[in-house]
Write a protein that holds these residues in place. Structure first.
Motif, mmCIF file in Angstrom:
data_model
loop_
_atom_site.group_PDB
_atom_site.id
_atom_site.type_symbol
_atom_site.label_atom_id
_atom_site.label_comp_id
_atom_site.label_asym_id
_atom_site.label_seq_id
_atom_site.Cartn_x
_atom_site.Cartn_y
_atom_site.Cartn_z
ATOM 1 N N LEU A 50 0.847 -1.187 0.000
ATOM 2 C CA LEU A 50 0.000 0.000 0.000
ATOM 3 C C LEU A 50 0.887 1.243 0.000
ATOM 4 C CD1 LEU A 50 -2.783 1.491 0.526
ATOM 5 C CD2 LEU A 50 -2.285 1.194 2.970
ATOM 6 N N ILE A 51 0.402 2.303 -0.652
ATOM 7 C CA ILE A 51 1.081 3.594 -0.609
ATOM 8 C C ILE A 51 0.106 4.622 -0.055
ATOM 9 C CG2 ILE A 51 2.173 5.442 -1.954
ATOM 10 C CD1 ILE A 51 2.878 3.264 -4.063
ATOM 11 N N LEU A 52 0.557 5.382 0.951
ATOM 12 C CA LEU A 52 -0.200 6.535 1.436
ATOM 13 C C LEU A 52 0.485 7.759 0.836
ATOM 14 C CD1 LEU A 52 -0.829 5.732 5.213
ATOM 15 C CD2 LEU A 52 -2.265 5.224 3.234
ATOM 16 N N MET A 53 -0.275 8.578 0.125
ATOM 17 C CA MET A 53 0.290 9.652 -0.695
ATOM 18 C C MET A 53 -0.243 11.027 -0.318
ATOM 19 S SD MET A 53 2.132 10.196 -3.540
ATOM 20 C CE MET A 53 2.133 8.634 -4.430
ATOM 21 N N ASP A 54 0.686 11.930 -0.002
ATOM 22 C CA ASP A 54 0.338 13.341 0.175
ATOM 23 C C ASP A 54 0.158 13.940 -1.220
ATOM 24 O OD1 ASP A 54 -0.008 15.856 1.362
ATOM 25 O OD2 ASP A 54 2.140 16.263 1.424
ATOM 26 N N SER A 70 0.490 4.469 -10.909
ATOM 27 C CA SER A 70 -0.643 3.619 -11.307
ATOM 28 C C SER A 70 -0.607 3.254 -12.799
ATOM 29 C CB SER A 70 -1.973 4.269 -10.937
ATOM 30 O OG SER A 70 -2.145 5.475 -11.628
ATOM 31 N N ARG A 71 0.156 3.997 -13.586
ATOM 32 C CA ARG A 71 0.269 3.665 -15.018
ATOM 33 C C ARG A 71 1.520 2.856 -15.344
ATOM 34 N NH1 ARG A 71 -2.066 9.276 -17.640
ATOM 35 N NH2 ARG A 71 -4.179 8.948 -16.875
ATOM 36 N N ASP A 72 2.360 2.618 -14.350
ATOM 37 C CA ASP A 72 3.575 1.829 -14.545
ATOM 38 C C ASP A 72 3.226 0.363 -14.313
ATOM 39 O OD1 ASP A 72 5.999 0.395 -14.108
ATOM 40 O OD2 ASP A 72 7.013 2.274 -13.599
ATOM 41 N N PRO A 73 3.392 -0.495 -15.333
ATOM 42 C CA PRO A 73 3.005 -1.907 -15.190
ATOM 43 C C PRO A 73 3.656 -2.610 -13.993
ATOM 44 C CG PRO A 73 3.610 -1.426 -17.459
ATOM 45 C CD PRO A 73 3.918 -0.194 -16.665
ATOM 46 N N PRO A 79 -2.187 -0.509 -4.378
ATOM 47 C CA PRO A 79 -3.224 0.496 -4.095
ATOM 48 C C PRO A 79 -2.616 1.757 -3.468
ATOM 49 C CG PRO A 79 -3.372 -1.311 -2.530
ATOM 50 C CD PRO A 79 -2.305 -1.687 -3.517
ATOM 51 N N ILE A 80 -3.183 2.897 -3.816
ATOM 52 C CA ILE A 80 -2.739 4.180 -3.288
ATOM 53 C C ILE A 80 -3.914 4.861 -2.595
ATOM 54 C CG2 ILE A 80 -1.844 6.483 -3.867
ATOM 55 C CD1 ILE A 80 -0.521 5.163 -6.355
ATOM 56 N N ILE A 81 -3.685 5.292 -1.365
ATOM 57 C CA ILE A 81 -4.671 6.102 -0.646
ATOM 58 C C ILE A 81 -4.062 7.490 -0.486
ATOM 59 C CG2 ILE A 81 -5.943 6.475 1.510
ATOM 60 C CD1 ILE A 81 -5.944 3.440 1.940
ATOM 61 N N MET A 82 -4.757 8.494 -0.973
ATOM 62 C CA MET A 82 -4.270 9.854 -0.831
ATOM 63 C C MET A 82 -4.632 10.374 0.561
ATOM 64 S SD MET A 82 -4.637 11.361 -4.621
ATOM 65 C CE MET A 82 -2.925 11.807 -4.649
ATOM 66 N N CYS A 83 -3.649 10.963 1.245
ATOM 67 C CA CYS A 83 -3.843 11.572 2.566
ATOM 68 C C CYS A 83 -3.400 13.023 2.428
ATOM 69 C CB CYS A 83 -2.986 10.869 3.617
ATOM 70 S SG CYS A 83 -3.423 9.155 3.886
ATOM 71 N N THR A 84 -4.356 13.926 2.324
ATOM 72 C CA THR A 84 -4.015 15.290 1.947
ATOM 73 C C THR A 84 -4.868 16.341 2.648
ATOM 74 O OG1 THR A 84 -3.870 16.787 0.035
ATOM 75 C CG2 THR A 84 -5.546 15.068 -0.059
ATOM 76 N N SER A 85 -4.354 17.546 2.659
ATOM 77 C CA SER A 85 -5.122 18.672 3.209
ATOM 78 C C SER A 85 -6.092 19.232 2.169
ATOM 79 C CB SER A 85 -4.165 19.775 3.675
ATOM 80 O OG SER A 85 -3.344 20.179 2.599
ATOM 81 N N ASP A 91 -10.922 17.859 -5.788
ATOM 82 C CA ASP A 91 -9.613 17.256 -5.499
ATOM 83 C C ASP A 91 -9.753 15.745 -5.352
ATOM 84 O OD1 ASP A 91 -8.276 19.777 -5.357
ATOM 85 O OD2 ASP A 91 -8.998 20.027 -3.299
ATOM 86 N N ARG A 92 -10.789 15.320 -4.611
ATOM 87 C CA ARG A 92 -11.012 13.883 -4.398
ATOM 88 C C ARG A 92 -11.256 13.177 -5.728
ATOM 89 N NH1 ARG A 92 -14.334 9.993 -4.252
ATOM 90 N NH2 ARG A 92 -16.119 11.205 -4.899
ATOM 91 N N VAL A 93 -12.116 13.770 -6.541
ATOM 92 C CA VAL A 93 -12.435 13.177 -7.851
ATOM 93 C C VAL A 93 -11.172 13.095 -8.706
ATOM 94 C CG1 VAL A 93 -13.695 13.554 -10.009
ATOM 95 C CG2 VAL A 93 -14.867 13.830 -7.820
ATOM 96 N N TRP A 94 -10.397 14.175 -8.719
ATOM 97 C CA TRP A 94 -9.167 14.207 -9.520
ATOM 98 C C TRP A 94 -8.179 13.148 -9.021
ATOM 99 C CZ3 TRP A 94 -7.924 15.327 -14.110
ATOM 100 C CH2 TRP A 94 -6.604 15.521 -14.499
ATOM 101 N N GLY A 95 -8.044 13.017 -7.704
ATOM 102 C CA GLY A 95 -7.150 12.009 -7.140
ATOM 103 C C GLY A 95 -7.554 10.600 -7.550
ATOM 104 N N MET A 96 -8.845 10.320 -7.501
ATOM 105 C CA MET A 96 -9.334 8.994 -7.892
ATOM 106 C C MET A 96 -9.110 8.763 -9.389
ATOM 107 S SD MET A 96 -10.207 7.896 -4.963
ATOM 108 C CE MET A 96 -11.341 6.512 -4.907
ATOM 109 N N ARG A 97 -9.251 9.803 -10.185
ATOM 110 C CA ARG A 97 -9.004 9.684 -11.630
ATOM 111 C C ARG A 97 -7.538 9.377 -11.945
ATOM 112 N NH1 ARG A 97 -12.398 14.430 -14.520
ATOM 113 N NH2 ARG A 97 -14.426 13.421 -14.397
ATOM 114 N N GLN A 98 -6.650 9.819 -11.054
ATOM 115 C CA GLN A 98 -5.212 9.570 -11.265
ATOM 116 C C GLN A 98 -4.824 8.146 -10.901
ATOM 117 O OE1 GLN A 98 -3.929 12.113 -13.002
ATOM 118 N NE2 GLN A 98 -5.990 12.847 -12.552
ATOM 119 N N GLY A 99 -5.744 7.426 -10.248
ATOM 120 C CA GLY A 99 -5.471 6.032 -9.916
ATOM 121 C C GLY A 99 -5.545 5.703 -8.434
ATOM 122 N N ALA A 100 -5.841 6.686 -7.593
ATOM 123 C CA ALA A 100 -5.959 6.412 -6.158
ATOM 124 C C ALA A 100 -7.171 5.520 -5.898
ATOM 125 C CB ALA A 100 -6.089 7.719 -5.382
ATOM 126 N N ARG A 101 -7.066 4.682 -4.867
ATOM 127 C CA ARG A 101 -8.184 3.807 -4.495
ATOM 128 C C ARG A 101 -8.914 4.325 -3.272
ATOM 129 N NH1 ARG A 101 -6.174 -1.824 -5.553
ATOM 130 N NH2 ARG A 101 -5.051 -1.619 -7.514
#
Length: 121
Positions: A50-54, A70-73, A79-85, A91-101
């Motif tokens: 798992l990756i927690l991502m700022d 998320s695009r690197d085979p 899985p990536i969970i974004m942890c951000t201010s 922002d949430r929608v954009w993060g999920m579009r980038q590949g965050a779960r």
């Protein structure tokens, strides 16, 4: 497979310590990175479960880094969970579009983080 190894990517030493402590208490192994370059070095050394991502970091931001990972085979299944201010819905929608779960806003609530991790297991 239960999540055992976590990579925490954040430019704040305070957040790195807080999240590492939280995850250690749950019995997880934690590695940290303070920027995108260091994150890729950590990924090459050992693949986490798992990756927690700022998001807000100097250089490559968390959205860009999430997209790259998320695009690197080699790493796409991690899985990536974004942890951000950044707490706007866009922002949430954009993060999920980038590949965050998952997407959590700071300050991170331990129970919310655990629920997101449990949902991935």
């Amino acid at each position: 497979m239960p999540i055992q190894k976590v990579l925490v990517v954040d430019d704040s030493k305070t957040e790195l310590m807080f999240l590492s402590d939280l995850l250690h208490k749950k019995g997880m192994q934690v590695r940290t990175a303070e920027n995108a370059e260091e994150a890729f070095r950590r990924l090459a050394e050992e693949k986490p479960d798992l990756i927690l991502m700022d998001v807000v970091m100097p250089g490559q931001n968390g959205f860009q880094l999430t997209r790259a990972i998320s695009r690197d085979p080699q790493y796409a299944e991690i899985p990536i969970i974004m942890c951000t201010s950044k707490n706007q819905e866009t922002d949430r929608v954009w993060g999920m579009r980038q590949g965050a779960r998952g997407y959590i806003t700071k300050p991170v609530d331990a129970a919310e983080l655990q629920a997101k991790i449990d949902a991935l297991n």
